[in-house]
Design an enzyme around this catalytic site. Structure first.
Site, PDB file in Angstrom:
ATOM      1  CD  GLN A  30      -2.862  -0.972  -0.245  1.00  0.00           C
ATOM      2  OE1 GLN A  30      -2.896   0.079  -0.867  1.00  0.00           O
ATOM      3  NE2 GLN A  30      -3.500  -2.056  -0.643  1.00  0.00           N
ATOM      4  CG  ASP A  70       8.586 -11.168 -12.684  1.00  0.00           C
ATOM      5  OD1 ASP A  70       9.178 -10.804 -11.652  1.00  0.00           O
ATOM      6  OD2 ASP A  70       8.414 -12.358 -13.002  1.00  0.00           O
ATOM      7  CE1 TYR A 159      12.435  -4.742   4.080  1.00  0.00           C
ATOM      8  CE2 TYR A 159      12.638  -4.369   6.433  1.00  0.00           C
ATOM      9  CZ  TYR A 159      12.228  -3.951   5.190  1.00  0.00           C
ATOM     10  OH  TYR A 159      11.611  -2.726   5.053  1.00  0.00           O
ATOM     11  CE  LYS A 163      14.302  -2.586   1.556  1.00  0.00           C
ATOM     12  NZ  LYS A 163      13.875  -1.976   0.301  1.00  0.00           N
TER      13      LYS A 163
END
Ligand code: AKB
Length: 330
Positions: A30, A70, A159, A163
């Protein structure tokens, strides 16, 4: 300079809901959807293309250009850049901290291989590129209160590792090839859309559960302090940062934040507006992740270099979330 940039601005927002189609039926990515709305309001509907591999909702589809992309298909990405004369990439695709731990090979593909593709694409076509980073790019060896812009980064999640890799790769391409790479390290971003796969998600889920069921079971201890930001501030930070002329930037990667709070402090604040709900605490594996992250984020460099200033404080955040989540669930 900004006017010229706006006239030429065609951005493509790459967001990839792959993990969500596996894990959560709907509602993620979102930040990308909100970001597209925000940038379209500023730069024109047709100038911001949203992309993903899943079928969009009618609302998202009607909101502006939406295409299949993609992140793992380099040729497909090349075609999109050529066909749509794209000149800015905003790359949101990533598996977040908690969900990444559940599927490390997929996180490596989406977060690391995906990053390789978009950065190479940006280099080939001289695109500007924005990639978000996170408080999750720090680890237990980093100073936690406050966490400065430059310090030790030894994250313990895939994660976080992906990053740090993205930050370093982007900086390298900037110095080596002159690529206009920009990156903000966000805290937990809070919006009314249901959360998906992060460690800071409790601060969203609490509003949904309290408004629907009158109670919330929190997976973090009551005293777990983490940096946070309402999505309004996140989008303002993003847009101010994208527009900042290169000469103002002393770095390619900046910490940004609005506030820090604990689950207990958030609940206490919510009690001001909804006196009648209950909260209980049952820490799970996300506690270990939270315990390795910054508690207070030092964003003084962003404030100094490009005048970053948050506008939504804890009280505003609670009021906004109560209103927005109510609208969503009614
Ligand atoms: C997460 O909790 O994984 C994300 C983040 C802080 O990057 N919301």
């Amino acid at each position: 300079a900004i006017a010229r940039f706006v006239a030429r601005f065609v951005a493509i927002l790459l967001l990839d809901l792959r993990p969500i189609t596996f894990k959560i039926a709907r509602g993620l990515g979102q930040l990308g959807v909100e970001c597209a709305k925000y940038l379209r309001g500023k730069y024109g509907r047709e100038n911001v293309i949203l992309s993903d591999i899943i079928k969009p909702t009618t609302e998202v589809f009607n909101d502006g250009p939406y295409i299949f992309a993609d992140i793992l298909d380099f040729k497909g990405l090349q075609k999109i850049v050529v066909d749509h004369r794209v000149d800015w990439l905003i790359h949101f695709s990533a598996l977040l901290s908690a969900i990444g731990e559940q599927n490390v090979p997929l996180a490596v593909r989406v977060n690391i291989e995906g990053m390789h593709n978009v950065i190479e694409l940006a280099k080939q076509y001289r695109l500007r590129i924005f990639v978000p980073s996170t408080i999750g790019a720090f680890g237990p060896d980093s100073p936690r209160n406050p966490t400065p812009n430059i310090t030790v980064q030894r994250p313990r999640t895939i994660y976080g590792v992906s990053k740090v890799h993205a930050e370093l790769l982007g900086e390298y391409y900037y110095y080596k090839f002159g690529l206009d790479f920009r990156c903000l390290r966000f805290p937990g971003v809070i919006s009314s859309d249901p959360p998906g796969g992060g460690t800071t998600d409790y601060a969203i889920a609490i509003f949904h559960d309290v408004l629907r069921k009158g109670r919330y079971e929190c997976y973090l201890r009551p005293d777990t302090r983490l940096p946070m930001m309402h999505v309004k501030d996140a989008l303002r930070a993003l847009s101010n940062f994208l527009e900042a002329p290169n000469k103002m930037l002393h770095r390619r990667v900046y910490n940004v934040t609005s506030m820090s709070f604990t689950p207990e402090e958030l609940a206490d604040h919510m009690f001001k507006y909804i006196p009648d709900f209950s909260i209980s605490y049952k820490p799970d594996s996300r506690q270990d992740i939270a315990d390795s992250w910054p508690q207070v984020f030092d964003d003084s460099e962003a404030r100094r270099d490009w005048n970053w200033k948050p506008e939504v404080d804890l009280d505003n955040l609670v009021k906004l979330m109560l209103k927005e989540v109510k609208e969503k669930i009614n």
